[in-house]
Motif scaffolding. Structure first.
Motif, PDB file in Angstrom:
ATOM      1  N   LEU A   1      -6.102   9.115  -2.093  1.00 42.60           N
ATOM      2  CA  LEU A   1      -6.211   9.440  -3.493  1.00 42.60           C
ATOM      3  C   LEU A   1      -5.120   9.571  -3.805  1.00 42.60           C
ATOM      4  N   LYS A   2      -4.404  10.824  -3.450  1.00 49.80           N
ATOM      5  CA  LYS A   2      -3.261  11.256  -3.901  1.00 49.80           C
ATOM      6  C   LYS A   2      -1.778   9.988  -4.243  1.00 49.80           C
ATOM      7  N   SER A   3      -1.480   9.417  -3.160  1.00 46.36           N
ATOM      8  CA  SER A   3      -0.884   7.948  -2.875  1.00 46.36           C
ATOM      9  C   SER A   3      -1.383   6.729  -3.659  1.00 46.36           C
TER      10      SER A   3
ATOM     11  N   GLN B   1       0.962   5.600  -6.781  1.00 44.34           N
ATOM     12  CA  GLN B   1       1.298   3.907  -7.198  1.00 44.34           C
ATOM     13  C   GLN B   1       0.629   4.052  -8.557  1.00 44.34           C
ATOM     14  N   LYS B   2      -0.434   4.405  -9.003  1.00 41.27           N
ATOM     15  CA  LYS B   2      -0.672   3.926 -10.531  1.00 41.27           C
ATOM     16  C   LYS B   2       0.674   4.154 -11.264  1.00 41.27           C
ATOM     17  N   GLN B   3       0.875   5.600 -10.925  1.00 40.70           N
ATOM     18  CA  GLN B   3       1.732   6.717 -12.362  1.00 40.70           C
ATOM     19  C   GLN B   3       3.007   5.226 -11.648  1.00 40.70           C
ATOM     20  N   LEU B   4       2.943   4.952 -10.541  1.00 45.26           N
ATOM     21  CA  LEU B   4       4.852   4.428 -10.360  1.00 45.26           C
ATOM     22  C   LEU B   4       4.828   2.704 -11.026  1.00 45.26           C
TER      23      LEU B   4
ATOM     24  N   LYS C   1       6.341  -0.778 -15.330  1.00 48.17           N
ATOM     25  CA  LYS C   1       4.960  -1.674 -17.251  1.00 48.17           C
ATOM     26  C   LYS C   1       6.139  -0.838 -17.814  1.00 48.17           C
ATOM     27  N   LEU C   2       6.076   0.328 -18.467  1.00 50.32           N
ATOM     28  CA  LEU C   2       6.984   0.526 -19.131  1.00 50.32           C
ATOM     29  C   LEU C   2       8.431   0.542 -19.150  1.00 50.32           C
TER      30      LEU C   2
END
Length: 211
Positions: A25-27, A31-34, A39-40
């Motif tokens: 889940l942390k990974s 990954q979502k944050q990355l 994207k940003l």
């Protein structure tokens, strides 16, 4: 002792799936944050490219405006320089055109005296021959004057007095003469091109006031 080890092993086995799930889940979260950061970052790159293009367009517009202003300023400067040159050339031509005006005054005075002498009636043959010589000289001199732009002002007895081309040296009151008309021409007037350089000197007749 063996029972305790067995128990611990069983507890570890039970804990492993939970920790793996947590790590997974942390990974996924990382990954979502990355992905969000990527994207940003991509969005920022796009915005930066757009800003850069806009800045290039502004620079081009600014350069065009500066060039137009410079061309307009140069055109105005050329116009002012041309105007100054034209004025200088005009003034120079004007000065050349009338440069001899002052020098002619004395000569015109002499020719006026010749004209007065020529106009005198005389029955003496010697004097007549002398006057003929003066008349020839006067004609030659007037021809030369005309060649350099000097012309005689046509003033004759009976003309209306014109202060623009005449100087009244005296006034004679006549009961039969028209008022402010020329009674006698003392000396002729001359102009150089379109400028009066010597006024005609005349005697003006005025109507005599009857009491």
């Amino acid at each position: 002792m063996k029972k305790n080890e067995q128990k611990n092993n069983e507890e570890l086995k039970k804990a492993e799936p939970n920790e793996l799930e947590s790590l997974k889940l942390k990974s996924q979260e990382l990954q979502k944050q990355l992905d969000a950061e990527i994207k940003l970052n991509n969005d920022l790159k796009i915005q930066l490219n757009e800003k850069s293009k806009h800045l290039d367009e502004l620079n081009k517009d600014f350069i065009n405006i500066i060039n137009q202003k410079a061309m307009a300023a140069q055109k105005q400067l050329d116009f002012e320089i041309k105007k100054m040159q034209d004025k200088f050339e005009k003034d120079l031509l004007e000065k050349k055109k009338y440069a001899i005006a002052d020098s002619l005054s004395e000569l015109l005075g002499i020719i006026s005296k010749f004209d007065l002498a020529i106009g005198q009636e005389n029955s003496d043959p010697k004097v007549k021959n002398f006057l003929i010589g003066l008349k020839m000289f006067s004609t030659m001199f007037k021809t030369w004057l005309k060649s350099i732009g000097v012309e005689e002002i046509n003033v004759k007895i009976g003309d209306k007095f014109d202060p623009n081309v005449m100087d009244a040296v005296d006034v004679e009151y006549k009961s039969q003469q028209k008022n402010d008309h020329i009674e006698k021409v003392i000396s002729k007037g001359y102009k150089l091109h379109d400028r009066i350089i010597q006024h005609a000197q005349v005697i003006v007749a005025k109507t005599k006031q009857l009491n």
